[in-house]
Write a protein that holds these residues in place. Structure first.
Motif, PDB file in Angstrom:
ATOM      1  N   CYS A  26       2.591 -13.083  42.803  1.00  0.00           N
ATOM      2  CA  CYS A  26       1.607 -14.149  42.940  1.00  0.00           C
ATOM      3  C   CYS A  26       0.613 -13.783  44.045  1.00  0.00           C
ATOM      4  O   CYS A  26       1.015 -13.417  45.151  1.00  0.00           O
ATOM      5  CB  CYS A  26       2.306 -15.458  43.276  1.00  0.00           C
ATOM      6  SG  CYS A  26       1.152 -16.806  43.572  1.00  0.00           S
ATOM      7  N   CYS A  76       1.782 -18.276  38.517  1.00  0.00           N
ATOM      8  CA  CYS A  76       2.976 -18.552  39.315  1.00  0.00           C
ATOM      9  C   CYS A  76       3.492 -19.954  38.991  1.00  0.00           C
ATOM     10  O   CYS A  76       2.734 -20.918  39.049  1.00  0.00           O
ATOM     11  CB  CYS A  76       2.587 -18.453  40.791  1.00  0.00           C
ATOM     12  SG  CYS A  76       3.926 -18.794  41.929  1.00  0.00           S
ATOM     13  N   GLY A  86      -0.707 -20.083  41.323  1.00  0.00           N
ATOM     14  CA  GLY A  86      -1.532 -18.914  41.648  1.00  0.00           C
ATOM     15  C   GLY A  86      -1.550 -17.910  40.497  1.00  0.00           C
ATOM     16  O   GLY A  86      -0.751 -18.000  39.569  1.00  0.00           O
ATOM     17  N   CYS A 123       3.346 -22.208  42.439  1.00  0.00           N
ATOM     18  CA  CYS A 123       2.131 -22.679  43.117  1.00  0.00           C
ATOM     19  C   CYS A 123       0.881 -22.640  42.257  1.00  0.00           C
ATOM     20  O   CYS A 123      -0.191 -22.998  42.731  1.00  0.00           O
ATOM     21  CB  CYS A 123       1.922 -21.900  44.411  1.00  0.00           C
ATOM     22  SG  CYS A 123       1.124 -20.298  44.167  1.00  0.00           S
ATOM     23  N   CYS A 179       1.078 -17.135  46.780  1.00  0.00           N
ATOM     24  CA  CYS A 179       2.282 -17.335  47.611  1.00  0.00           C
ATOM     25  C   CYS A 179       3.135 -16.067  47.720  1.00  0.00           C
ATOM     26  O   CYS A 179       4.147 -16.058  48.399  1.00  0.00           O
ATOM     27  CB  CYS A 179       3.109 -18.508  47.083  1.00  0.00           C
ATOM     28  SG  CYS A 179       4.063 -18.137  45.589  1.00  0.00           S
TER      29      CYS A 179
HETATM   30 ZN   LIG Z   1       2.622 -18.584  43.867  1.00  0.00          ZN
END
Ligand SMILES: [Zn+2]
Length: 160
Positions: free
Chosen positions: A128, A95, A100, A98, A131
């Motif tokens: 993700c 991601c 992720g 973030c 998030c």
């Molecule tokens: Zn994310």
């Protein structure tokens, strides 16, 4: 290879994530905290701040000093310094917001989270796990593939 990008390098951090590199981005953090986090999480610090870089060297931490003028220059420099190349199969695995991990989703699983015209037009979706942001294989990845090609060409040229 895990990175920590300092405040000035948000755009580089997002691109590294697109290429699948685990990259922590810390925009509002003191130099002390940057050094502490990098040591605790075993991350290579990326910075355009000469003073911070001096402290990295002094403390025996691991970092790369970039100019911060262009993402292409900075990323070529980072890859050269660390002797790494891109693994395009990892592209789109993280991601950009973030850091992720993204997992592939069927259109019906993300139907409520993307605009109807996007759902109708694209087949490949990723979400993700941290998030829950949804991505699809649209123009954005096309542009980043061109960017990746530019990096590879520059790396090939500098190797002679
Ligand atoms: Zn994310």
């Amino acid at each position: 290879m895990r990175f920590l990008a300092d405040a000035m390098l948000g755009s580089v951090a997002r691109k590294l994530r697109i290429f699948g590199f685990d990259t922590l981005y810390v925009p509002d953090t003191s130099d002390n905290e940057v050094l502490r986090l990098a040591a605790a999480q075993n991350r290579i610090i990326l910075t355009a701040d000469k003073e911070l870089f001096k402290r990295i060297v002094k403390q025996g931490a691991y970092g790369v000093l970039v100019e911060g003028a262009s993402d292409l220059d900075d990323m070529v420099h980072i890859f050269e310094k660390l002797g790494i190349s891109m693994d395009l199969s990892k592209m789109g695995s993280r991601c950009t917001s973030c850091n992720g991990i993204l997992v592939q989703k069927r259109p019906e699983e993300v139907g409520e989270l993307v605009p109807p015209n996007v759902l109708a037009r694209y087949k490949g979706f990723w979400q993700c796990t941290a998030c829950h942001k949804v991505y699809w294989d649209g123009g954005h990845l096309g542009r980043i593939r061109i960017f990746a090609k530019n990096i590879e060409e520059r790396l090939a040229t500098s190797k002679g």
